[in-house]
Design a protein around this motif. Structure first.
Motif, mmCIF file in Angstrom:
data_model
loop_
_atom_site.group_PDB
_atom_site.id
_atom_site.type_symbol
_atom_site.label_atom_id
_atom_site.label_comp_id
_atom_site.label_asym_id
_atom_site.label_seq_id
_atom_site.Cartn_x
_atom_site.Cartn_y
_atom_site.Cartn_z
ATOM 1 N N PRO A 1 0.831 -1.204 0.000
ATOM 2 C CA PRO A 1 0.000 0.000 0.000
ATOM 3 C C PRO A 1 0.867 1.257 0.000
ATOM 4 O O PRO A 1 1.779 1.396 0.806
ATOM 5 N N GLU A 2 0.593 2.170 -0.927
ATOM 6 C CA GLU A 2 1.321 3.426 -1.007
ATOM 7 C C GLU A 2 0.447 4.550 -0.454
ATOM 8 O O GLU A 2 -0.641 4.309 0.063
ATOM 9 N N LEU A 3 0.921 5.797 -0.582
ATOM 10 C CA LEU A 3 0.211 6.923 0.032
ATOM 11 C C LEU A 3 -1.267 6.981 -0.367
ATOM 12 O O LEU A 3 -2.126 7.146 0.513
ATOM 13 N N PRO A 4 -1.635 6.858 -1.645
ATOM 14 C CA PRO A 4 -3.067 6.922 -1.971
ATOM 15 C C PRO A 4 -3.889 5.819 -1.310
ATOM 16 O O PRO A 4 -5.024 6.048 -0.887
ATOM 17 N N ASN B 1 12.097 9.533 1.178
ATOM 18 C CA ASN B 1 11.129 10.129 2.099
ATOM 19 C C ASN B 1 11.649 11.349 2.843
ATOM 20 O O ASN B 1 10.867 12.051 3.484
ATOM 21 N N HIS B 2 12.966 11.601 2.764
ATOM 22 C CA HIS B 2 13.502 12.828 3.341
ATOM 23 C C HIS B 2 13.296 14.015 2.386
ATOM 24 O O HIS B 2 13.352 15.169 2.808
ATOM 25 N N ILE B 3 13.076 13.725 1.120
ATOM 26 C CA ILE B 3 12.836 14.763 0.115
ATOM 27 C C ILE B 3 11.355 15.081 0.026
ATOM 28 O O ILE B 3 10.924 16.233 0.088
ATOM 29 N N VAL B 4 10.549 14.051 -0.151
ATOM 30 C CA VAL B 4 9.093 14.168 -0.187
ATOM 31 C C VAL B 4 8.549 12.781 0.164
ATOM 32 O O VAL B 4 9.107 11.769 -0.247
ATOM 33 N N VAL B 5 7.482 12.735 0.913
ATOM 34 C CA VAL B 5 6.950 11.448 1.343
ATOM 35 C C VAL B 5 5.934 10.921 0.348
ATOM 36 O O VAL B 5 5.299 11.681 -0.396
ATOM 37 N N GLY B 6 5.803 9.600 0.323
ATOM 38 C CA GLY B 6 4.678 8.981 -0.345
ATOM 39 C C GLY B 6 4.757 8.783 -1.838
ATOM 40 O O GLY B 6 3.791 8.335 -2.447
ATOM 41 N N VAL B 7 5.908 9.120 -2.466
ATOM 42 C CA VAL B 7 6.019 8.888 -3.907
ATOM 43 C C VAL B 7 6.626 7.503 -4.103
ATOM 44 O O VAL B 7 7.836 7.340 -4.255
ATOM 45 N N GLY B 8 5.783 6.498 -4.056
ATOM 46 C CA GLY B 8 6.233 5.119 -4.206
ATOM 47 C C GLY B 8 6.555 4.799 -5.653
ATOM 48 O O GLY B 8 6.443 5.640 -6.554
ATOM 49 N N GLY C 1 -9.494 5.686 -5.390
ATOM 50 C CA GLY C 1 -9.410 4.625 -4.395
ATOM 51 C C GLY C 1 -8.098 3.887 -4.360
ATOM 52 O O GLY C 1 -8.023 2.771 -3.842
ATOM 53 N N GLY C 2 -7.029 4.480 -4.897
ATOM 54 C CA GLY C 2 -5.733 3.824 -4.832
ATOM 55 C C GLY C 2 -5.514 2.846 -5.968
ATOM 56 O O GLY C 2 -6.345 2.688 -6.861
ATOM 57 N N THR C 3 -4.380 2.179 -5.959
ATOM 58 C CA THR C 3 -4.014 1.240 -7.014
ATOM 59 C C THR C 3 -3.986 -0.172 -6.453
ATOM 60 O O THR C 3 -3.221 -0.470 -5.553
#
Length: 270
Positions: free
Chosen positions: A2-5, A162-169, A214-216
């Motif tokens: 599961p990623e951010l969305p 994640n130190h640059i931007v969070v949640g970009v899987g 609803g995510g991927t």
């Protein structure tokens, strides 16, 4: 994973059932997750009111007056709101009974998720050094441009830090780089401010669309209402290696970067 969305979709799904509810029971069936569930977690939660359900990166927060439960879904975890007497499944490890008669259940076949307690979640070691949220006002092209100066890191790895931007899987990095027309192996320090403006907007657009849909769903993820996400049907490049580019019809290439599948168009992405 599961990623951010997917995590944000889960938050939106469980929040209406949990917020304002008193915890009437806590059952830990298996404390052996990625980190052991604290022995005193039931004691800390019992008779506490869940004031809010929030998200930071891929962590979910159950805020109570005494502190916060930090939940991570790991590789295969999910949260369900149970409205009847359905028996627990084989991998239902944590269960919280609520005053409204509903139950919040955590299922995790691979047990890479976590349930931890923090008196102040913002100072927890897992949280305090995270970068900005990609949908927040603090995340933009100039932010990426400033942090990228002098970096030899490939841009795909850079935006997945994640130190640059969070949640970009991985899935969303592939999609955003395609939309921005940036080759995934281009060095982060060699990208202009103008292109970072486009990339930041592509990241924001991609994640926002995934949340709305609803995510991927790829393997294990199912929403808190039991319905799968549908953003996978809208993927432009991820999982489409060898197929025609949706923009120019050039064959999409698939390579491995840091043991992750990376798909790009050799013509559109430079």
């Amino acid at each position: 994973m599961p990623e951010l969305p997917e995590v944000e979709t889960t938050r939106q799904g469980i929040a209406p059932h949990c917020e304002g509810q008193t915890v009437t029971g806590v059952l830990i069936r298996n404390p052996s997750l990625r980190w052991p569930v604290p022995d005193d977690l039931p004691e800390k939660l019992l008779n506490q009111v869940i004031r809010a359900v929030d998200r930071r990166a891929k962590y979910l927060f159950l805020h109570l007056d005494a502190g916060t439960v930090i939940v991570h879904l790991g590789m295969s975890g999910s949260l369900r709101v149970i409205t009847d007497d359905s028996p627990a499944a084989a991998h239902d490890h944590v269960e919280i009974a609520l005053g409204n008669g509903r139950t919040l259940r955590f299922n995790d076949p691979r047990r890479f998720g976590c349930w931890l307690w923090a008196d102040d979640c913002s100072e927890h070691p897992l949280i305090r050094d995270l970068g900005p949220e990609p949908l927040s006002d603090t995340f933009n092209g100039p932010w990426l441009f400033r942090l990228s100066r002098g970096k030899q890191t490939p841009i795909k790895s850079f935006i997945m830090d994640n130190h640059i931007v969070v949640g970009v899987g991985n899935i969303y990095a592939n999609e955003a780089l395609f939309k921005a027309g940036i080759h995934p192996k281009r060095k982060a320090g060699r990208i202009s401010l103008d292109r970072y403006h486009k990339l930041a907007e592509a990241i924001r657009e991609t994640l926002s669309a995934a949340i709305l849909m609803g995510g991927t769903t790829l393997r294990d993820f199912v929403n808190s209402d039991g319905k799968p996400g549908y953003f996978a049907q809208s993927l432009l490049v991820y999982g489409r290696g060898g197929n025609p580019c949706p923009e120019c019809a050039t064959t999409l290439k698939e390579i491995r970067m840091n043991n992750r599948s990376t798909v790009y168009c050799p013509r559109c992405q430079r």
